[in-house]
Enzyme design. Sequence first.
Site, short mmCIF file in Angstrom:
data_model
loop_
_atom_site.label_atom_id
_atom_site.label_comp_id
_atom_site.label_asym_id
_atom_site.label_seq_id
_atom_site.Cartn_x
_atom_site.Cartn_y
_atom_site.Cartn_z
N ASP A 94 83.90 -27.31 11.41
CA ASP A 94 83.39 -26.07 10.74
C ASP A 94 84.47 -25.37 9.87
O ASP A 94 84.39 -24.91 9.01
CB ASP A 94 82.60 -25.21 11.37
CG ASP A 94 83.31 -24.57 12.81
OD1 ASP A 94 84.05 -25.31 13.20
OD2 ASP A 94 83.02 -23.56 13.12
N ARG A 97 90.49 -20.82 13.78
CA ARG A 97 90.38 -19.84 15.01
C ARG A 97 89.97 -20.83 15.80
O ARG A 97 90.30 -21.93 16.07
CB ARG A 97 89.13 -19.03 14.49
CG ARG A 97 87.73 -19.63 14.16
CD ARG A 97 86.60 -18.42 13.73
NE ARG A 97 85.46 -19.13 13.63
CZ ARG A 97 84.53 -18.78 12.63
NH1 ARG A 97 84.98 -18.21 11.71
NH2 ARG A 97 83.25 -19.53 12.64
N ASP A 98 89.60 -19.92 17.10
CA ASP A 98 89.31 -20.77 18.30
C ASP A 98 87.89 -21.16 18.32
O ASP A 98 86.79 -20.75 18.94
CB ASP A 98 89.50 -19.47 19.50
CG ASP A 98 88.46 -18.16 19.20
OD1 ASP A 98 87.81 -18.08 18.24
OD2 ASP A 98 88.33 -17.44 20.16
N GLU A 99 87.71 -22.33 17.36
CA GLU A 99 86.52 -22.87 17.31
C GLU A 99 86.85 -24.19 16.60
O GLU A 99 86.75 -25.16 17.70
CB GLU A 99 85.47 -22.23 16.37
CG GLU A 99 84.16 -22.77 16.35
CD GLU A 99 82.93 -21.80 15.64
OE1 GLU A 99 81.93 -22.12 15.60
OE2 GLU A 99 83.68 -20.57 15.47
N ASP A 138 76.62 -27.97 9.55
CA ASP A 138 77.43 -27.69 8.21
C ASP A 138 77.58 -29.36 7.60
O ASP A 138 77.52 -29.37 6.63
CB ASP A 138 79.07 -27.50 8.77
CG ASP A 138 79.02 -25.94 9.42
OD1 ASP A 138 78.36 -25.98 10.44
OD2 ASP A 138 79.54 -25.16 8.94
N TRP A 154 70.66 -28.40 12.07
CA TRP A 154 71.95 -28.88 12.84
C TRP A 154 71.43 -30.39 13.48
O TRP A 154 72.13 -31.31 13.12
CB TRP A 154 72.06 -27.78 13.73
CG TRP A 154 72.92 -26.80 13.45
CD1 TRP A 154 74.12 -26.61 13.64
CD2 TRP A 154 72.64 -25.81 12.26
NE1 TRP A 154 74.57 -25.37 13.15
CE2 TRP A 154 73.69 -24.94 12.27
CE3 TRP A 154 71.37 -25.44 11.78
CZ2 TRP A 154 73.70 -23.74 11.40
CZ3 TRP A 154 71.48 -24.56 10.75
CH2 TRP A 154 72.53 -23.49 10.63
N GLU A 193 83.26 -19.16 4.76
CA GLU A 193 82.44 -18.99 5.76
C GLU A 193 81.00 -18.20 5.32
O GLU A 193 79.89 -18.71 5.13
CB GLU A 193 82.56 -18.92 6.95
CG GLU A 193 81.59 -19.09 7.81
CD GLU A 193 81.96 -18.72 9.32
OE1 GLU A 193 81.19 -19.15 10.31
OE2 GLU A 193 83.10 -18.02 9.56
N HIS A 212 85.61 -22.85 5.08
CA HIS A 212 84.33 -23.61 5.67
C HIS A 212 83.75 -24.25 4.31
O HIS A 212 83.48 -23.81 3.27
CB HIS A 212 83.22 -22.61 6.07
CG HIS A 212 83.04 -22.14 7.58
ND1 HIS A 212 84.05 -21.76 8.06
CD2 HIS A 212 81.90 -22.51 8.21
CE1 HIS A 212 83.66 -21.74 9.59
NE2 HIS A 212 82.51 -22.01 9.53
#
Length: 784
Positions: free
Chosen positions: A370, A374-376, A383, A445, A657, A678
């Site tokens: 995605d 960052r922390d992801e 997506d 999803w 995003e 994103h």
Amino acid sequence: MTATSTTPSSAPAPVTDWRARMVAAADDHAGAPLLRGAFRLDGGHGEVRRAALHVTALGVVEPVLDGVPVADEVLTPGWSSYEWRLRYRSHDVTERLRQDARGEHVLGLALGRGWAVGRLGWTGRSGFYADRPAALAQLEVEFADGHRQVVATDATWTAGPSAVLANDLYDGQTVDARRDPGDWAVPGAPADGWGPVEEVPFDTARLTPHAGPPVRRQEVVRPQRVWTSPAGELLLDLGQNLVGWLRLRVRGEAGQEVVVRHAEVLEHDELGVRPLRSAAATDRFVLSGGDDGFEPTFTFHGFRYAGLTGWPGGEEGLRRAVDAGDVEAVVVHSDLRRTGEFGCSHELLEQFHRNVVWGLRGNFLDVPTDCPQRDERLGWTGDLSAFAPTAAYLYDVSGFLRDWLADLRAEQRAADGMVAFVVPDVLKFQDRPGGLPAQESTALWSDAAVWVPWALWQAYGDREVLAESFTSMAAHVDRVESLLSPTGLWDTGFQFGDWLDPQAPPEDPFRARADPGVVATACAFRSAHLVAQAAALLGRDGDAQRYGALAERLRTAFGEHYVGEDGTVTSDCPTVYALAVVFGLLEGEVRRRAGDRLAELVTGAGHRIATGFAGTPFVTDALTLTGHLDDAYRLLLQTECPSWLYPVTMGATTVWERWDSMLPDGSVNPGEMTSFNHYALGAVADWVHRTVAGLAPLEPGYRRSLVAPRPGGGLTWARGALQTPHGRLAVAWELTDGPDGGRELVVDVEVPAGTSALVRLPGRDDEELGAGVHRLTAPGVAGG
């Protein structure tokens, strides 16, 4: 080290004949140990005919043979669903061993934490798949007389420290050049500080060849600007939001530390690091006192700006280093082949398209993520459901996404048919991360199980992608069928719905205007309909009838419960009309009225975006299909927020995003979740390719193509080109002054050999063209 010999058959043993053992350093060495083993080639068998090194890791690994890297790949073997699939890379090292067939050789493996050991997700936890890095390598050598020798990792190997003191994909890497082990993987290298390895229990049945492309360095970007922030930090602007790292060459006092922080944007004239959440995204380099080179290949960052402290000579020293090429950004992503191009007379739209391309590049780093900063950085399925057709035009993503789909299938089998929010599914190890509910099949999803294989089939025409995914596609639809309410609607359970509707509050992205049951039922219908088509293509007639009947039941329930006689769809917002029209849930007069209502809503919003993740990929298509092309163009070319081009006016170089990830005053959206890279909202590029440029497949894989540009929006020219499986397909159109004083559309078409194209132009009858280059005109065109 294991070094076994056999006298053979004529070909090397299959790679499934694993002699190697997974090994880890007994001393973790800060999560970045070096492993090595020495060996000699068996004598008396003639020259080396072929030699292949197969290597993988729980973590990431960089293999070295006799002090020289084996490959130019990085972050190998990437991230897969390790519980069932650990991919390995294979490298031809024949020439390496032929050059020095006698004497001792050393195979070395430099390890990092990677995805298996490092942090994943936003809870701060790590070590979901392994508690320390470990590696497995097998070198297979075949000699002129057919003799085979296998050299493999085992408990006889040794481990030592590297110059890496810390490494994490989210937090960055620390390197102390004073600890550089030098030629650690050459014969006779010092053994001081080296100790044993330990075999790690591992089932080699999990090993599988890496079907997708490796991750590689792609290009170098030089800083465009150097200055000092109000807080005294040296700042660099690369001019492009990218994914990778800074490569530095520097000389300074021994022990001096250069710290590099990364961010996508500036806020209040400083690095805008708040969107990174807990990801430190910081590299630290300790100087040796000599000429040092640093390249942190055990991490990656999403950034346009970098902040440096501790640089020798301050701002002027950094300027000199930049001018000398000693500070540069290395762009890293999976090694994909570019296939699709687009250009047009609208400067902002061209920049938006470049932003879509850069967003794909940054997020197609082994896993289709995605976001990269960052922390992801997770493989969110929604997506990709939205973006897969765009991706398959821009790059050859067949191998990349088929490899990812293998992970999806593995996770799905273990979850009784449920397709998780993310693949690989690390969320299953966490207790409701971020307040999310327990996972269950979710519209858009989970539909990735169907929509992604279908997008690949349409783009490349390889029926095998449907064959290998059909069981997964059907299992998803079966699971959804079990979740339908007695009304026949998918209106129960958790849904992301039209995620990130621009009218939703920053802190509550779930609060979309579109009724989640409408969105989910529409998606269920589309998936059932596509599975029925896939079954028919594969000769599964019973399945085709079954899923076709389910699709019809969903269509009927949708019409009965959600559609009024006047064409109004429940919740009366752009997304529900877009899905109902494009997915084929409406017919005749009801469809016409729904299209008119969609145009009214779009016009009423001032042609500003009013859709989230579910509606955005389809809203321009719905307008076009129902006779509202002008509204589609006005929506596409809007520059006021929210719109696709608003970020471009704000200097964006990737797709955001949120529609308003940065507010007009230059401040970052106050929501906790915002990213400036994103790809999902860039899915409209698929419509741009098919409608503005005018290229689409009439048959999967472009054996027969549709060339149908639809000029509008004030554009005076556009072009598109695609390397199809059969060759180059291209179109270029221009609006010119015709001989009668009106506007004339001039279209140049290139059709690849062995294929044909149906050309559809305004004011002309359809025309079938064979291979070659053609020019056509259409007089009296008003679209420009």
